[in-house]
Scaffold this motif. Structure first.
Motif, PDB file in Angstrom:
ATOM      1  N   ALA A  28       0.836  -1.353  -0.444  1.00 16.35           N
ATOM      2  CA  ALA A  28      -0.114   0.087   0.040  1.00 16.35           C
ATOM      3  C   ALA A  28       0.762   1.205   0.121  1.00 16.35           C
ATOM      4  O   ALA A  28       0.462   1.945  -0.206  1.00 16.35           O
ATOM      5  N   TYR A  29       2.016   1.004  -0.361  1.00 12.38           N
ATOM      6  CA  TYR A  29       2.937   2.420   0.436  1.00 12.38           C
ATOM      7  C   TYR A  29       4.205   2.188  -0.012  1.00 12.38           C
ATOM      8  O   TYR A  29       5.096   2.996  -0.326  1.00 12.38           O
ATOM      9  N   LYS A  30       3.626   1.557  -1.157  1.00  8.71           N
ATOM     10  CA  LYS A  30       5.256   1.361  -2.561  1.00  8.71           C
ATOM     11  C   LYS A  30       5.539   2.322  -3.576  1.00  8.71           C
ATOM     12  O   LYS A  30       6.827   3.074  -4.015  1.00  8.71           O
ATOM     13  N   HIS A  31       4.824   3.744  -2.961  1.00  7.14           N
ATOM     14  CA  HIS A  31       5.421   5.090  -3.518  1.00  7.14           C
ATOM     15  C   HIS A  31       6.484   5.845  -2.297  1.00  7.14           C
ATOM     16  O   HIS A  31       6.787   6.915  -2.956  1.00  7.14           O
ATOM     17  N   LEU A  32       5.868   5.561  -1.341  1.00  6.54           N
ATOM     18  CA  LEU A  32       6.418   6.411   0.043  1.00  6.54           C
ATOM     19  C   LEU A  32       8.207   5.693  -0.152  1.00  6.54           C
ATOM     20  O   LEU A  32       8.838   7.549   0.208  1.00  6.54           O
ATOM     21  N   GLY A  33       9.040   5.492  -0.379  1.00 13.83           N
ATOM     22  CA  GLY A  33      10.268   5.367  -0.561  1.00 13.83           C
ATOM     23  C   GLY A  33      10.871   5.589  -2.311  1.00 13.83           C
ATOM     24  O   GLY A  33      12.387   5.079  -2.236  1.00 13.83           O
ATOM     25  N   GLN A  78       9.327  -3.795   8.217  1.00 14.60           N
ATOM     26  CA  GLN A  78       8.854  -2.742   6.970  1.00 14.60           C
ATOM     27  C   GLN A  78       7.848  -1.090   8.036  1.00 14.60           C
ATOM     28  O   GLN A  78       8.049  -0.070   7.622  1.00 14.60           O
ATOM     29  N   VAL A  79       7.568  -1.624   8.660  1.00 14.34           N
ATOM     30  CA  VAL A  79       6.744  -0.884   9.903  1.00 14.34           C
ATOM     31  C   VAL A  79       8.268   0.272  10.218  1.00 14.34           C
ATOM     32  O   VAL A  79       8.159   1.656  10.438  1.00 14.34           O
ATOM     33  N   VAL A  80       9.445   0.145  10.616  1.00 13.26           N
ATOM     34  CA  VAL A  80       9.938   1.105  11.082  1.00 13.26           C
ATOM     35  C   VAL A  80      10.993   1.843   9.713  1.00 13.26           C
ATOM     36  O   VAL A  80      10.939   3.271   9.436  1.00 13.26           O
ATOM     37  N   LEU A  81      11.153   0.937   8.421  1.00 12.97           N
ATOM     38  CA  LEU A  81      10.749   1.820   7.797  1.00 12.97           C
ATOM     39  C   LEU A  81      10.198   2.332   6.622  1.00 12.97           C
ATOM     40  O   LEU A  81      11.057   3.762   6.691  1.00 12.97           O
ATOM     41  N   LYS A  82       9.505   2.767   7.128  1.00  8.46           N
ATOM     42  CA  LYS A  82       8.187   3.616   6.572  1.00  8.46           C
ATOM     43  C   LYS A  82       8.295   4.448   7.564  1.00  8.46           C
ATOM     44  O   LYS A  82       8.135   6.094   7.172  1.00  8.46           O
ATOM     45  N   ARG A  83       8.215   4.430   8.595  1.00  7.94           N
ATOM     46  CA  ARG A  83       8.108   5.974   9.992  1.00  7.94           C
ATOM     47  C   ARG A  83       9.190   6.290   9.812  1.00  7.94           C
ATOM     48  O   ARG A  83       9.545   7.557   9.694  1.00  7.94           O
ATOM     49  N   LEU A  95      10.964   6.863   6.413  1.00  9.70           N
ATOM     50  CA  LEU A  95      10.588   7.797   5.033  1.00  9.70           C
ATOM     51  C   LEU A  95       8.877   8.304   5.435  1.00  9.70           C
ATOM     52  O   LEU A  95       9.250  10.111   4.797  1.00  9.70           O
ATOM     53  N   GLU A  96       8.647   8.565   6.243  1.00  7.38           N
ATOM     54  CA  GLU A  96       7.232   9.518   6.368  1.00  7.38           C
ATOM     55  C   GLU A  96       7.880  10.607   7.496  1.00  7.38           C
ATOM     56  O   GLU A  96       7.320  11.840   6.528  1.00  7.38           O
ATOM     57  N   ASP A  97       8.960  10.551   7.815  1.00  5.45           N
ATOM     58  CA  ASP A  97       9.225  11.759   8.839  1.00  5.45           C
ATOM     59  C   ASP A  97      11.028  12.022   7.780  1.00  5.45           C
ATOM     60  O   ASP A  97      11.851  12.999   8.813  1.00  5.45           O
ATOM     61  N   LEU A  98      11.444  11.878   6.899  1.00  6.21           N
ATOM     62  CA  LEU A  98      12.627  12.325   6.103  1.00  6.21           C
ATOM     63  C   LEU A  98      12.308  13.185   5.791  1.00  6.21           C
ATOM     64  O   LEU A  98      11.180  13.727   4.746  1.00  6.21           O
ATOM     65  N   LYS A  99      13.446  14.294   6.115  1.00  7.19           N
ATOM     66  CA  LYS A  99      13.140  16.114   5.378  1.00  7.19           C
ATOM     67  C   LYS A  99      13.357  16.269   3.596  1.00  7.19           C
ATOM     68  O   LYS A  99      14.401  14.961   2.972  1.00  7.19           O
TER      69      LYS A  99
END
Ligand code: AN0
Ligand code: CP
Length: 318
Positions: A29-34, A307-312, A314-318
């Motif tokens: 579901a988050y394949k564009h986040l990275g 995946q949860v750790v990487l997602k979080r 990525l969500e906070d990357l500036k």
């Protein structure tokens, strides 16, 4: 999230488990986040699960991944400042880390306890240098004192299988021929305390863990007593933490091996181990092959915890 070492870095733990189960149900579901983000995984030590599961998690999020095995192909790295570098190490960590930071957006580090200097290990000297000098978010892939991706996966696995709201979880020492770090039991105790399970730790005398990780757990030196009524048995070997035996093997007593007879003392308990495991030292063939062995589900959940750790991150990357 910028750094991941301890359970507290995730904030609300129930929320994190909920997020993990959502990710597990819909991992693309988050394949564009990275997209256009690169994960660099640095291994000072061997790995099967951490390497594959973390790479898979990153790919689920659309990231690019580079893995570097330090000491196998890369220059051997000096880690001590002030050393006259006339030995076998051509490069210093103090240059290598910022250089690595140039080529990626997120860094995972595997660097086990070296057992040369307890203070260096317990101050996480290597990990801290990555945090200080890389300029990137950094997460632990088993460092000197912690293995949080493993404990998060173990927590998810227990939540998926627990027969009661507040299960009895027993962390038991088991024999092993080599000196192993305390990282897995340290983190397991930290995370089980945070989950507020009924946690009992059992080991021979001399194997006491750092009290900061033991927390509110009950320590019981009689393994049979500890196993009584357990819902989950988490076996692991570790070397001594206490001085003057830090990093030493004090016992290889196979009476501590988890067998069918030992499991019969539990309340229809599940067997758990982070793997890799030495059969018939840590656990008998019968127990690890039984329908109450969770070693494969735990390993599968490593993809989810990563995946949860990487997602979080990525969500906070500036
Ligand atoms: C390592 C350890 O005990 O920390 C890695 C476990 C995930 N195990 C071995 O080195 C056998
Ligand atoms: N459990 C675990 O971390 O396994 P690896 O050492 O194979 O990565």
């Amino acid at each position: 999230m910028k750094y991941f070492q301890h359970v507290a870095d995730l904030g609300d733990l129930q929320q994190a488990v909920k997020e993990a189960l959502e990710v597990k149900a819909n991992r693309y579901a988050y394949k564009h986040l990275g997209e256009n983000k690169t994960l660099l995984m640095i291994f000072f030590n061997s790995s099967l699960r951490t390497r594959l599961s973390t790479q898979k998690a990153a790919m689920n999020l659309g990231m690019n991944v580079i893995a570097l095995d330090v000491n196998q192909g890369a220059w051997k790295l000096e880690t001590e400042r002030g050393v006259i570098m006339d030995g076998d190490k051509p490069e210093h960590l103090l240059e290598a880390i910022p250089v690595m930071g140039c080529y990626c957006d997120v860094i995972g580090v595997r660097s086990f306890a070296r057992f040369e200097n307890k203070a260096d290990d317990y101050e996480e000297k290597i990990l801290m240098q990555f945090i200080k000098y890389s300029g990137r978010p950094v997460f632990a892939m088993e460092t000197a004192t912690v293995h949080p991706l493993q404990s998060f996966a173990d927590l998810i696995t227990i939540e998926e299988h627990k027969p009661v709201q507040r299960p009895k979880v027993v962390l038991t020492w088991a024999p092993h021929p080599k000196a192993l770090p305390q990282a897995v039991p340290n983190s397991f105790a930290e995370w089980m305390n945070a989950a507020d399970y009924d946690l009992v730790i059992t080991h021979p005398h001399g194997y006491e863990l750092d009290p900061r990780f033991v927390g509110n757990a009950t320590v019981e030196y009689d393994q049979d007593k500890a196993l009584a009524g357990a819902h989950f048995v988490y076996a692991k070997n570790w070397s001594a933490y206490a001085d003057p035996n830090y990093g030493k093997v004090l016992s290889t007593d196979r009476n501590w091996t988890i067998t069918t007879e030992k499991m019969a003392l539990t309340d229809n308990g599940y067997f758990m181990h982070c793997l890799p495991v030495r059969r018939n030292m840590i656990v008998s063939d019968d127990v690890i092959e039984s329908d109450h062995s969770l070693v494969i589900p735990e390993a599968a959940n490593r993809e989810i915890s990563a995946q949860v750790v990487l997602k979080r991150i990525l969500e906070d990357l500036k």
